[in-house]
Design an enzyme around this catalytic site. Structure first.
Site, PDB file in Angstrom:
ATOM      1  N   GLY A   1       0.905  -1.212   0.022  1.00  6.36           N
ATOM      2  CA  GLY A   1       0.080  -0.078   0.130  1.00  6.36           C
ATOM      3  C   GLY A   1       1.020   1.307   0.033  1.00  6.36           C
ATOM      4  O   GLY A   1       1.861   1.161  -0.526  1.00  6.36           O
ATOM      5  N   ALA A   2       0.521   2.242   0.590  1.00  8.00           N
ATOM      6  CA  ALA A   2       1.212   3.629   0.534  1.00  8.00           C
ATOM      7  C   ALA A   2       2.617   3.366   1.131  1.00  8.00           C
ATOM      8  O   ALA A   2       3.725   3.855   0.352  1.00  8.00           O
ATOM      9  CB  ALA A   2       0.404   4.625   1.358  1.00  8.00           C
TER      10      ALA A   2
ATOM     11  N   LYS B   1       6.097   5.057  19.605  1.00  9.45           N
ATOM     12  CA  LYS B   1       5.402   5.382  18.221  1.00  9.45           C
ATOM     13  C   LYS B   1       4.096   5.109  18.564  1.00  9.45           C
ATOM     14  O   LYS B   1       3.357   5.844  17.916  1.00  9.45           O
ATOM     15  CB  LYS B   1       6.037   4.562  17.183  1.00  9.45           C
ATOM     16  CG  LYS B   1       5.095   4.482  15.918  1.00  9.45           C
ATOM     17  CD  LYS B   1       5.578   6.006  15.221  1.00  9.45           C
ATOM     18  CE  LYS B   1       4.807   5.921  13.898  1.00  9.45           C
ATOM     19  NZ  LYS B   1       4.609   5.369  12.888  1.00  9.45           N
TER      20      LYS B   1
ATOM     21  N   SER C   1      -2.555   7.377   8.731  1.00 11.28           N
ATOM     22  CA  SER C   1      -3.326   6.334   7.761  1.00 11.28           C
ATOM     23  C   SER C   1      -4.611   5.807   8.279  1.00 11.28           C
ATOM     24  O   SER C   1      -5.343   5.399   7.577  1.00 11.28           O
ATOM     25  CB  SER C   1      -2.077   5.100   8.046  1.00 11.28           C
ATOM     26  OG  SER C   1      -1.972   4.932   9.567  1.00 11.28           O
TER      27      SER C   1
ATOM     28  N   GLU D   1      -7.062   0.474  12.555  1.00  8.30           N
ATOM     29  CA  GLU D   1      -6.092  -0.676  13.356  1.00  8.30           C
ATOM     30  C   GLU D   1      -6.362  -0.109  14.925  1.00  8.30           C
ATOM     31  O   GLU D   1      -5.415  -0.487  15.502  1.00  8.30           O
ATOM     32  CB  GLU D   1      -4.808  -0.054  13.089  1.00  8.30           C
ATOM     33  CG  GLU D   1      -4.212  -0.812  11.478  1.00  8.30           C
ATOM     34  CD  GLU D   1      -2.908  -0.337  11.065  1.00  8.30           C
ATOM     35  OE1 GLU D   1      -2.536   0.672  10.975  1.00  8.30           O
ATOM     36  OE2 GLU D   1      -2.021  -1.466  11.008  1.00  8.30           O
TER      37      GLU D   1
HETATM   38  N1  LIG Z   1       0.413   5.448   5.624  1.00  5.96           N
HETATM   39  C1  LIG Z   1       1.315   6.090   6.742  1.00  5.96           C
HETATM   40  O1  LIG Z   1       1.525   7.304   6.524  1.00  5.96           O
HETATM   41  C2  LIG Z   1       1.772   5.180   7.634  1.00  5.96           C
HETATM   42  C3  LIG Z   1       1.524   3.851   7.910  1.00  5.96           C
HETATM   43  N2  LIG Z   1       2.173   3.106   8.895  1.00  5.96           N
HETATM   44  C4  LIG Z   1       1.494   1.858   9.286  1.00  5.96           C
HETATM   45  O2  LIG Z   1       2.042   1.041   7.951  1.00  5.96           O
HETATM   46  C5  LIG Z   1       1.254  -0.125   7.646  1.00  5.96           C
HETATM   47  C6  LIG Z   1       0.793  -0.142   6.278  1.00  5.96           C
HETATM   48  O3  LIG Z   1       0.103   1.110   6.388  1.00  5.96           O
HETATM   49  P1  LIG Z   1      -0.375   1.592   4.815  1.00  5.96           P
HETATM   50  O4  LIG Z   1       0.700   1.729   3.816  1.00  5.96           O
HETATM   51  O5  LIG Z   1      -0.728   3.087   5.293  1.00  5.96           O
HETATM   52  O6  LIG Z   1      -1.448   1.001   4.219  1.00  5.96           O
HETATM   53  P2  LIG Z   1      -2.538   1.216   2.929  1.00  5.96           P
HETATM   54  O7  LIG Z   1      -3.873   1.205   3.638  1.00  5.96           O
HETATM   55  O8  LIG Z   1      -2.106   1.764   2.055  1.00  5.96           O
HETATM   56  O9  LIG Z   1      -2.287  -0.454   2.446  1.00  5.96           O
HETATM   57  C7  LIG Z   1      -2.637  -1.578   3.244  1.00  5.96           C
HETATM   58  C8  LIG Z   1      -3.247  -2.745   2.279  1.00  5.96           C
HETATM   59  O10 LIG Z   1      -4.504  -2.010   2.305  1.00  5.96           O
HETATM   60  C9  LIG Z   1      -5.129  -2.632   0.800  1.00  5.96           C
HETATM   61  N3  LIG Z   1      -5.466  -1.305   0.406  1.00  5.96           N
HETATM   62  C10 LIG Z   1      -5.220  -0.222   0.712  1.00  5.96           C
HETATM   63  N4  LIG Z   1      -6.131   0.868  -0.086  1.00  5.96           N
HETATM   64  C11 LIG Z   1      -6.824   0.049  -0.735  1.00  5.96           C
HETATM   65  C12 LIG Z   1      -7.924   0.570  -1.845  1.00  5.96           C
HETATM   66  N5  LIG Z   1      -8.283   1.694  -1.875  1.00  5.96           N
HETATM   67  N6  LIG Z   1      -8.819  -0.458  -2.225  1.00  5.96           N
HETATM   68  C13 LIG Z   1      -8.291  -1.925  -1.803  1.00  5.96           C
HETATM   69  N7  LIG Z   1      -7.441  -2.346  -1.117  1.00  5.96           N
HETATM   70  C14 LIG Z   1      -6.571  -1.182  -0.614  1.00  5.96           C
HETATM   71  C15 LIG Z   1      -3.954  -3.052   0.185  1.00  5.96           C
HETATM   72  O11 LIG Z   1      -4.149  -4.693   0.543  1.00  5.96           O
HETATM   73  P3  LIG Z   1      -5.218  -5.607   0.576  1.00  5.96           P
HETATM   74  O12 LIG Z   1      -5.910  -5.427  -0.956  1.00  5.96           O
HETATM   75  O13 LIG Z   1      -4.591  -6.855   0.427  1.00  5.96           O
HETATM   76  O14 LIG Z   1      -6.205  -5.706   1.298  1.00  5.96           O
HETATM   77  C16 LIG Z   1      -2.632  -2.929   0.979  1.00  5.96           C
HETATM   78  O15 LIG Z   1      -1.562  -3.737   0.840  1.00  5.96           O
HETATM   79  C17 LIG Z   1      -0.065  -0.044   8.769  1.00  5.96           C
HETATM   80  O16 LIG Z   1       0.419  -0.658   9.886  1.00  5.96           O
HETATM   81  C18 LIG Z   1       0.047   1.556   9.275  1.00  5.96           C
HETATM   82  O17 LIG Z   1      -0.395   1.682  10.318  1.00  5.96           O
HETATM   83  C19 LIG Z   1       3.222   3.864   9.646  1.00  5.96           C
HETATM   84  C20 LIG Z   1       3.543   4.806   9.423  1.00  5.96           C
HETATM   85  C21 LIG Z   1       2.933   5.743   8.409  1.00  5.96           C
HETATM   86  C1  LIG Z   2       2.341   9.788  10.262  1.00  9.82           C
HETATM   87  C2  LIG Z   2       1.857   8.960  11.614  1.00  9.82           C
HETATM   88  C3  LIG Z   2       3.053   9.183  12.419  1.00  9.82           C
HETATM   89  C4  LIG Z   2       0.690   9.584  12.109  1.00  9.82           C
HETATM   90  O1  LIG Z   2       0.318   9.326  13.450  1.00  9.82           O
HETATM   91  C5  LIG Z   2       1.448   7.517  11.263  1.00  9.82           C
HETATM   92  O2  LIG Z   2       2.257   6.459  11.551  1.00  9.82           O
HETATM   93  C6  LIG Z   2       0.520   7.246  10.522  1.00  9.82           C
HETATM   94  O3  LIG Z   2      -0.047   7.916   9.511  1.00  9.82           O
HETATM   95  O4  LIG Z   2      -0.181   6.020  10.885  1.00  9.82           O
END
Ligand SMILES: NC(=O)C1=CN([C@@H]2O[C@H](COP(=O)(O)OP(=O)(O)OC[C@H]3O[C@@H](n4cnc5c(N)ncnc54)[C@H](OP(=O)(O)O)[C@@H]3O)[C@@H](O)[C@H]2O)C=CC1
Ligand SMILES: CC(C)(CO)C(=O)C(=O)O
Length: 313
Positions: A9-10, A188, A261, A274
């Site tokens: 994802g992101a 965190k 997120s 989450e």
């Molecule tokens: N975003 C951020 O800025 C930060 C996030 N994190 C942590 O990192 C981890 C990953 O987060 P993040 O990258 O934000 O996750 P995303 O929501 O961007 O992606 C996670 C999964 O969700 C599914 N998904 C996401 N968006 C869509 C959509 N529009 N339609 C269908 N499926 C979708 C995909 O898997 P699938 O299709 O298999 O469900 C994807 O692999 C989490 O634990 C988060 O808390 C930590 C620091 C910062």
């Molecule tokens: C950027 C930050 C630190 C905000 O709480 C994060 O971890 C998220 O977006 O899930």
């Protein structure tokens, strides 16, 4: 190094792009077919600090990995907490006896799930202050700076942790080996326990919430609940330092304009959150240790209520 980003994802996309740009051999694994198709056909696109970039990285569906011939040195887990167990089951064939698995998810207690699939000595636990947002299938927005803290769970595996930190730092991901990752994870979790739920309920980015007159007292109450639970687990954090790190999220010049997120999940994408792995985990642990956690409980209930109202999936 052969690196699998498990959960593209992101955040997985950010790490995938930066590691690929640094010359690592990266593949992406995810369950979102439209996203995978878009990446394989047109590349993974990012608005990266205002510049448009495209990286061609092979992406695979986690449910279809049987023919994938990739000997993974490192797997970086970046699913949502609810998807972690499923992803590890899918990766089973890719996890060799020397494959190192680094978990960078937000939240508390993921090691209990990872231990079911990965040798204890091969697990690195960490967290990150980097941010990222999904624009749509195959496209992310990346801005600001960040860092990664990680630590080996296995005794005497510091060299492995250092090697992984070096690979990440070489990709400008600013990683350091911690000698006390549980403290870092709780620190965190305090950031997520305040920013994520509150910005989601208040429909704001971090900077706008930080500018409100009640931001400081609410943050202080929630942090004190996290710290009391941490103390019950013999994890001791300096409250002032934690609050200083949270205040850093309010800075518009760095990451203040980011929508956490959880906001992206619930408000933008109608997806479940989450919360049970962040504030909800503190409520559960608080009950176990006899520590009152009224703010975390209320915030957890509010997020679940919002999930029901918008019929999040
Ligand atoms: N975003 C951020 O800025 C930060 C996030 N994190 C942590 O990192 C981890 C990953 O987060 P993040 O990258 O934000 O996750 P995303 O929501 O961007 O992606 C996670 C999964 O969700 C599914 N998904 C996401 N968006 C869509 C959509 N529009 N339609 C269908 N499926 C979708 C995909 O898997 P699938 O299709 O298999 O469900 C994807 O692999 C989490 O634990 C988060 O808390 C930590 C620091 C910062
Ligand atoms: C950027 C930050 C630190 C905000 O709480 C994060 O971890 C998220 O977006 O899930």
């Amino acid at each position: 190094m052969n690196i699998v980003i498990a959960g593209a994802g992101a955040m997985g996309s950010r790490f995938g792009i930066m590691l690929k740009q640094a010359g690592e051999n990266v593949i992406l694994v995810d369950g979102w077919q439209q996203h995978i198709d878009e990446i394989n056909q047109n590349g993974l696109k990012a608005n990266f600090n205002g510049q448009d970039v495209t990286e061609f990285i092979s992406a695979y569906n986690q449910n279809d990995l049987s023919d994938v011939d990739f000997s993974a040195d490192l797997v970086i887990l970046f699913t949502k907490a609810m998807q972690l167990d499923n992803m590890l089951q899918s990766l089973d064939n890719m996890l060799g006896k020397d494959t190192i698995v680094l978990c960078l998810l937000n939240g508390i207690g993921h090691e209990d799930v990872i231990k079911k699939y990965v040798d204890y000595d091969n697990i690195l636990l960490g967290n990150t202050m980097w941010t990222a947002g999904m624009e749509g299938p195959g496209k992310v927005t990346l801005f600001g700076n960040g860092s990664v803290d990680l630590q080996n769970l296995g005794e005497g595996k510091e060299d492995v942790a250092q090697k992984v930190a070096d690979v990440l730092t070489n990709a400008d991901l600013n990683a350091r080996v911690s000698s006390d990752i549980l403290t870092s994870i709780y620190r965190k979790a305090c950031v997520n326990g305040t920013m994520n739920g509150l910005c989601t309920i208040l429909d704001s980015n971090m900077a706008d919430f930080g500018d409100t007159s009640v931001a400081k007292p609410i943050v202080q109450k929630i942090v004190s609940e996290f710290l009391a639970v941490a103390r019950a687990e013999n994890v001791f954090l300096d409250e002032e330092a934690v609050i200083e790190q949270i205040n850093g999220c309010f800075n518009r010049e760095t990451i203040g304009l980011h929508h956490p997120s959880m906001y992206q999940d619930l408000i933008i994408n109608n997806r479940l959150t989450e919360i049970d792995y962040i504030n909800g985990a503190i409520v559960r642990k608080g009950k176990e240790y006899g520590v009152p956690t009224p703010y975390c409980e209320f915030l957890t209930q509010l997020i679940h209520s919002k999930e029901e109202i918008v019929e999040a999936k």
